[in-house]
Scaffold this motif. Sequence first.
Motif, PDB file in Angstrom:
ATOM      1  N   ASP A  28      38.826  46.882 -23.954  1.00  9.29           N
ATOM      2  CA  ASP A  28      40.103  46.816 -24.666  1.00  9.29           C
ATOM      3  C   ASP A  28      39.845  46.956 -26.162  1.00  9.29           C
ATOM      4  OD1 ASP A  28      42.556  46.302 -25.747  1.00  9.29           O
ATOM      5  OD2 ASP A  28      42.924  44.457 -24.628  1.00  9.29           O
ATOM      6  N   LEU A  29      40.018  48.175 -26.678  1.00  8.64           N
ATOM      7  CA  LEU A  29      39.730  48.427 -28.090  1.00  8.64           C
ATOM      8  C   LEU A  29      40.663  47.655 -29.022  1.00  8.64           C
ATOM      9  CD1 LEU A  29      38.863  52.231 -28.299  1.00  8.64           C
ATOM     10  CD2 LEU A  29      37.386  50.283 -28.818  1.00  8.64           C
ATOM     11  N   ARG A  30      41.891  47.424 -28.593  1.00 12.98           N
ATOM     12  CA  ARG A  30      42.813  46.664 -29.428  1.00 12.98           C
ATOM     13  C   ARG A  30      42.294  45.237 -29.628  1.00 12.98           C
ATOM     14  NH1 ARG A  30      47.886  48.725 -30.352  1.00 12.98           N
ATOM     15  NH2 ARG A  30      48.761  46.627 -30.526  1.00 12.98           N
ATOM     16  N   THR A  31      41.787  44.656 -28.549  1.00 14.60           N
ATOM     17  CA  THR A  31      41.211  43.316 -28.659  1.00 14.60           C
ATOM     18  C   THR A  31      39.976  43.337 -29.547  1.00 14.60           C
ATOM     19  OG1 THR A  31      42.038  42.615 -26.502  1.00 14.60           O
ATOM     20  CG2 THR A  31      40.127  41.438 -27.373  1.00 14.60           C
ATOM     21  N   ALA A  32      39.141  44.354 -29.403  1.00 17.35           N
ATOM     22  CA  ALA A  32      37.937  44.467 -30.228  1.00 17.35           C
ATOM     23  C   ALA A  32      38.301  44.551 -31.706  1.00 17.35           C
ATOM     24  CB  ALA A  32      37.131  45.695 -29.809  1.00 17.35           C
ATOM     25  N   LEU A  33      39.335  45.329 -32.006  1.00 16.14           N
ATOM     26  CA  LEU A  33      39.755  45.479 -33.398  1.00 16.14           C
ATOM     27  C   LEU A  33      40.310  44.163 -33.943  1.00 16.14           C
ATOM     28  CD1 LEU A  33      40.001  47.506 -35.697  1.00 16.14           C
ATOM     29  CD2 LEU A  33      42.250  48.149 -34.814  1.00 16.14           C
ATOM     30  N   ARG A  34      41.075  43.464 -33.110  1.00 21.67           N
ATOM     31  CA  ARG A  34      41.591  42.153 -33.533  1.00 21.67           C
ATOM     32  C   ARG A  34      40.444  41.176 -33.809  1.00 21.67           C
ATOM     33  NH1 ARG A  34      45.550  42.945 -29.217  1.00 21.67           N
ATOM     34  NH2 ARG A  34      47.623  43.345 -30.104  1.00 21.67           N
ATOM     35  N   LEU A  35      39.397  41.248 -32.999  1.00 19.08           N
ATOM     36  CA  LEU A  35      38.259  40.347 -33.192  1.00 19.08           C
ATOM     37  C   LEU A  35      37.550  40.625 -34.518  1.00 19.08           C
ATOM     38  CD1 LEU A  35      36.748  40.217 -29.591  1.00 19.08           C
ATOM     39  CD2 LEU A  35      37.785  38.321 -30.851  1.00 19.08           C
ATOM     40  N   VAL A  36      37.415  41.902 -34.868  1.00 15.20           N
ATOM     41  CA  VAL A  36      36.805  42.240 -36.158  1.00 15.20           C
ATOM     42  C   VAL A  36      37.600  41.605 -37.294  1.00 15.20           C
ATOM     43  CG1 VAL A  36      36.342  44.116 -37.786  1.00 15.20           C
ATOM     44  CG2 VAL A  36      35.705  44.369 -35.383  1.00 15.20           C
ATOM     45  N   MET A  62      34.381  53.983 -31.572  1.00 12.32           N
ATOM     46  CA  MET A  62      35.185  54.132 -30.362  1.00 12.32           C
ATOM     47  C   MET A  62      36.615  54.568 -30.697  1.00 12.32           C
ATOM     48  SD  MET A  62      33.119  53.215 -27.829  1.00 12.32           S
ATOM     49  CE  MET A  62      34.147  52.689 -26.459  1.00 12.32           C
ATOM     50  N   LEU A  63      37.149  54.066 -31.808  1.00 14.88           N
ATOM     51  CA  LEU A  63      38.527  54.388 -32.181  1.00 14.88           C
ATOM     52  C   LEU A  63      38.671  55.799 -32.733  1.00 14.88           C
ATOM     53  CD1 LEU A  63      39.772  51.138 -33.954  1.00 14.88           C
ATOM     54  CD2 LEU A  63      40.689  52.124 -31.851  1.00 14.88           C
ATOM     55  N   GLY A  64      37.636  56.248 -33.428  1.00 11.38           N
ATOM     56  CA  GLY A  64      37.734  57.554 -34.065  1.00 11.38           C
ATOM     57  C   GLY A  64      38.721  57.522 -35.216  1.00 11.38           C
ATOM     58  N   ARG A  65      39.641  58.484 -35.228  1.00 10.76           N
ATOM     59  CA  ARG A  65      40.569  58.627 -36.354  1.00 10.76           C
ATOM     60  C   ARG A  65      41.979  58.200 -35.978  1.00 10.76           C
ATOM     61  NH1 ARG A  65      38.273  64.704 -37.703  1.00 10.76           N
ATOM     62  NH2 ARG A  65      36.122  64.051 -38.120  1.00 10.76           N
ATOM     63  N   THR A  66      42.065  57.191 -35.141  1.00 11.90           N
ATOM     64  CA  THR A  66      43.367  56.710 -34.678  1.00 11.90           C
ATOM     65  C   THR A  66      43.573  55.266 -35.109  1.00 11.90           C
ATOM     66  OG1 THR A  66      43.262  58.142 -32.729  1.00 11.90           O
ATOM     67  CG2 THR A  66      44.836  56.312 -32.676  1.00 11.90           C
ATOM     68  N   VAL A  67      44.700  55.012 -35.772  1.00  7.78           N
ATOM     69  CA  VAL A  67      45.068  53.644 -36.132  1.00  7.78           C
ATOM     70  C   VAL A  67      45.988  53.113 -35.038  1.00  7.78           C
ATOM     71  CG1 VAL A  67      46.150  52.151 -37.841  1.00  7.78           C
ATOM     72  CG2 VAL A  67      44.930  54.213 -38.575  1.00  7.78           C
ATOM     73  N   PRO A  68      45.540  52.133 -34.254  1.00  7.78           N
ATOM     74  CA  PRO A  68      46.385  51.614 -33.172  1.00  7.78           C
ATOM     75  C   PRO A  68      47.706  51.065 -33.708  1.00  7.78           C
ATOM     76  CG  PRO A  68      44.121  50.867 -32.918  1.00  7.78           C
ATOM     77  CD  PRO A  68      44.215  51.495 -34.270  1.00  7.78           C
ATOM     78  N   VAL A  69      48.768  51.302 -32.995  1.00 11.02           N
ATOM     79  CA  VAL A  69      50.097  50.861 -33.412  1.00 11.02           C
ATOM     80  C   VAL A  69      50.115  49.343 -33.588  1.00 11.02           C
ATOM     81  CG1 VAL A  69      52.528  50.740 -32.760  1.00 11.02           C
ATOM     82  CG2 VAL A  69      51.196  52.801 -32.255  1.00 11.02           C
ATOM     83  N   GLY A  70      50.622  48.906 -34.729  1.00 13.62           N
ATOM     84  CA  GLY A  70      50.749  47.480 -34.994  1.00 13.62           C
ATOM     85  C   GLY A  70      49.488  46.804 -35.473  1.00 13.62           C
ATOM     86  N   LEU A  71      48.399  47.563 -35.611  1.00 17.80           N
ATOM     87  CA  LEU A  71      47.123  46.968 -36.033  1.00 17.80           C
ATOM     88  C   LEU A  71      46.601  47.642 -37.304  1.00 17.80           C
ATOM     89  CD1 LEU A  71      45.324  46.574 -32.571  1.00 17.80           C
ATOM     90  CD2 LEU A  71      46.596  44.846 -33.864  1.00 17.80           C
ATOM     91  N   ASP A  72      47.518  47.951 -38.206  1.00 21.84           N
ATOM     92  CA  ASP A  72      47.130  48.643 -39.437  1.00 21.84           C
ATOM     93  C   ASP A  72      46.136  47.833 -40.266  1.00 21.84           C
ATOM     94  OD1 ASP A  72      49.108  50.249 -38.464  1.00 21.84           O
ATOM     95  OD2 ASP A  72      50.155  50.494 -40.364  1.00 21.84           O
TER      96      ASP A  72
END
Length: 310
Positions: A28-36, A62-72
């Motif tokens: 879950d990349l969104r969770t990984a990003l939140r953890l960072v 893993m994310l590349g050039r995409t900003v997940p929605v709501g996780l700016d």
Amino acid sequence: MNLGGSGEPHSLEADQVVSAIERACESDLRTALRLVARYSAYWWSNGLQDEAAAAAERVLSMLGRTVPVGLDEEYLLAVIHGAASAEQEQVELAQQVVLTSTGPFRYSVTVLLWSLVFGPFEPAAVVEDVLERNEAGDAWTRAAVELCRGYPGLTTAAPGDAAQSLRTALGRFRMLEDRWGMFLAVNALRQVVDEPLDVTTEALRLAEHLCLAEETGLLLCERAELYRRMGKLEDAHEDYGQALSIGEHADLPETVAAARVGLARTARGAGNLPAARAHLSAVLAIPGLELAHDEAILELAALNASEASA
């Protein structure tokens, strides 16, 4: 400090934090990003920049050039931590997060990390706008805003105003018992005050407490130079000698070179020309330090002139 979530991150060791983020990257990349983002304050307060960079680089790859929605803002923090290896487009996306937002950051640590990493490359007006948007935050954020207002090269503050902001930041970080914040404030303050000896001594004390070997060595050299210019050659010799020991023990060739050049100048001032020459010869024998070699050659010329006039 608002860590942006519940719970206490200090319960995990640094390697466990990175491992948790790596596992999250697989599912879950969104969770990984939140953890960072969640552990940004933990890394900051413990001086774990390498661990932060490793975790952020993993997530960004893993994310590349995409900003997940709501996780700016979470994406922004990841790019800040991984700035050394981030792609240019990722950096530009992170910059857009700042330029297009209008309110304060949700994570207290963001304003400080962004200001120190990207702030020097932004117009002063942009930095000042970001600081204004965050000046009503919690106590830690307010301390960070004052630190950034006075930090050299970030805003257009006059030297007197910058010094006052840094003193305010120092007082606030001291009340919060945040030694990293105190160190940054004192280290910046010594660059804008007219008489930096006392401030340099406080910065040195904090660097020693934080076990910052390189910073301790360089601050010893800077205080030694202040002593030397004041004619306090014994104090200068002692500080340069301590810096040399730290540099040799921690394998810091730049610190070793700076300490030896300083010891040479101090020895020349005391009339001990053979000792001065020995220190300069040692500097010139260290490979790959062109600036230090230039300093040593200049000091060697002054030494030769002293011998010729003796």
